[in-house]
Scaffold this motif. Structure first.
Motif: not given
Ligand code: PMP
Length: 453
Positions: A361, A364-370, A446, A450, A453
């Motif tokens: 999980q 997955e977050l790592e891909k979306d958040f800088e 998350k 959001s 970040s």
């Protein structure tokens, strides 16, 4: 003379109704309790159940701190509580100079679940004492050659007492005013691939961070070094899982030069990393392994060390190294019941599975958040390193703090580990955590990511 009975009467009187109880907890805490120096949570806990804790206002929190990384079987575990009551009904305490049933049972149990060379158990009341005991035993063993120095790692935490603090490489735990600490401690860089001290990249690095240990030993002579102390998987500066060869290389170096290898498994022991002990991930066994947190899940103040037969037989005699609370029946009975629960409830297996799910999980977050620079971990010892952006890798303390505060507000607790040059969010829930609990936590995380970040 003070009227002692009146002091008690006043305390109990002022706790009788709920409102004054809540008010006085804070008032007395602020006035009479000396803190540890870290910023406090500003929560007063009242009760717990499994992976959840509740404060005096009735607010519930998902406990991914596992409090001080130590609540493995979960809060309010009926069987552990029952074992404590049963032992108290018989004998809560006896001298360390006597045998007692729980002490023998616990030693036999831990011997049964550790690798072959580890045979004898020594128990104390906390992790720092365990590391002190381990280093004293290593010095005792290496005294004949005149060896006294230890190698440990920069960024590692080994405890708050003087010797353990000297072994500690985490600068924030070693302020200038603590000096002079015991001498003879050398700190080498971590196998921290995300920020390699040698500017190299695995696997082309040839594991420079292990080789440097041998360089120190050769340069000064093996007769100077008593031991190497390290966590197989480091927990204090974000989780640092070393390349597999690293741990083997350190073992080989110690064996080659007759130096005692101490694994600090105070955080990792008893299943935290998805194996009963972290050394199992690397197929390497130390000469001494220190244990703590998961040994009792916090139901008693107990820690200890497992040592080889050779070191155990050597021991400390004819001199004295003992603590009043070494091997007392109540703590030993609680530790036994706690470890039994870990085994019977398959918590090590659950930890491996839940940990993998949780890491998935977070990846997955790592891909979306800088701001997620790195996600690292094994089992339920998991951290995310917070940075300004992935390219610069500059630690972002402010964002990490905001995420932590937001999640706490929403009832999701984890550790905020600011370490001067890095900042990590560290997750160490009880090993009985479910996928639903993880989903609940990740949803809140998350939302925080959001927002900030
Ligand atoms: N070693 C490690 C790796 C630790 O994390 C800790 C405590 N957080 C200690 C040693 C010291 O244990 P204690 O606080 O029980 O003295």
């Amino acid at each position: 003379m003070a009227d002692y009975k009146k002091v008690i009467e006043e305390i109990e009187d002022s706790l009788r109704d709920r409102e004054s109880l809540k008010k006085n907890i804070w008032e007395w805490h602020k006035k009479h309790v000396l803190g540890v120096g870290l910023p406090e949570l500003e929560i007063a806990f009242e009760s717990g159940e499994g992976v959840r804790v509740r404060d005096f206002e009735g607010k519930e929190y998902l406990d991914f701190m596992g409090q001080t990384l130590n609540v493995f079987v979960g809060h309010h575990h009926k069987k552990v509580i029952e074992a404590a009551i049963q032992q108290m009904e018989k004998l809560s305490f006896c001298t360390m100079l006597a045998a007692n049933e729980p002490k023998s049972k616990l030693a036999k149990l831990i011997n049964g679940i550790t690798a072959e060379p580890l045979k004898m158990l020594y128990t104390v009341s906390g992790g720092s004492e365990a590391n002190e005991s381990a280093m004293k035993l290593a010095r005792r063993a290496r005294y004949k050659v005149g060896a006294y120095k230890f190698i440990s790692r920069l960024g590692a935490y080994h405890g708050a007492t003087f010797g353990a603090c000297a072994a500690t490489g985490l600068v924030m735990s070693k302020p200038a005013w603590i000096e002079p600490l015991p001498t003879g401690f050398v700190h080498v860089p971590l196998p921290y691939c995300y920020r390699c001290s040698f500017g190299k990249k695995y696997p082309d690095c040839e594991i420079e961070c292990a080789k440097i240990i041998e360089q120190y030993i050769i340069q000064e002579g093996p007769e100077v070094y008593a031991g190497v102390i390290m966590e197989p998987i480091l927990s204090a500066k974000g989780v640092v899982v070393p390349p597999e060869e690293y741990v083997k290389m350190v073992r080989d170096i110690c064996t080659r030069y007759g130096i005692i290898l101490i694994f600090d498994e105070i955080v990792s022991g008893f299943g935290r990393t998805g194996k009963m002990f972290a050394y199992e991930h690397f197929d390497v066994v130390p000469d001494i392994m220190t244990l703590g947190k998961g040994m009792s899940s916090g139901y008693a103040a107990i820690a200890g060390m497992m040592v080889t037969e050779e070191l155990g037989k050597l021991g400390y005699a004819p001199n004295y190294h003992g603590f009043t609370m070494s091997g007392y029946p109540l703590a030993n009975a609680i530790a036994y019941a706690n470890i039994k629960a870990i085994i019977e409830e398959n918590l090590v297996e659950n930890c491996a599975e839940a940990g993998e799910y949780f890491m998935g999980q977070l990846k997955e977050l790592e891909k979306d958040f800088e701001v997620i620079g790195d996600v690292r971990g094994k089992g339920l010892l998991v951290s995310i390193e917070i940075v300004r952006d992935k390219k610069s890798k500059i630690p972002d303390f402010e964002v990490a703090q905001k995420i932590t505060d937001f999640c706490k507000e929403k009832g999701f607790l984890f550790h905020f580990n600011a370490r001067g040059d890095t900042v990590n969010l560290l997750f160490t829930p009880p090993l009985c955590v479910s996928k639903e609990d993880i989903d609940q936590g990740v949803t809140v995380l998350k939302q925080a990511l959001s927002r900030f970040s």
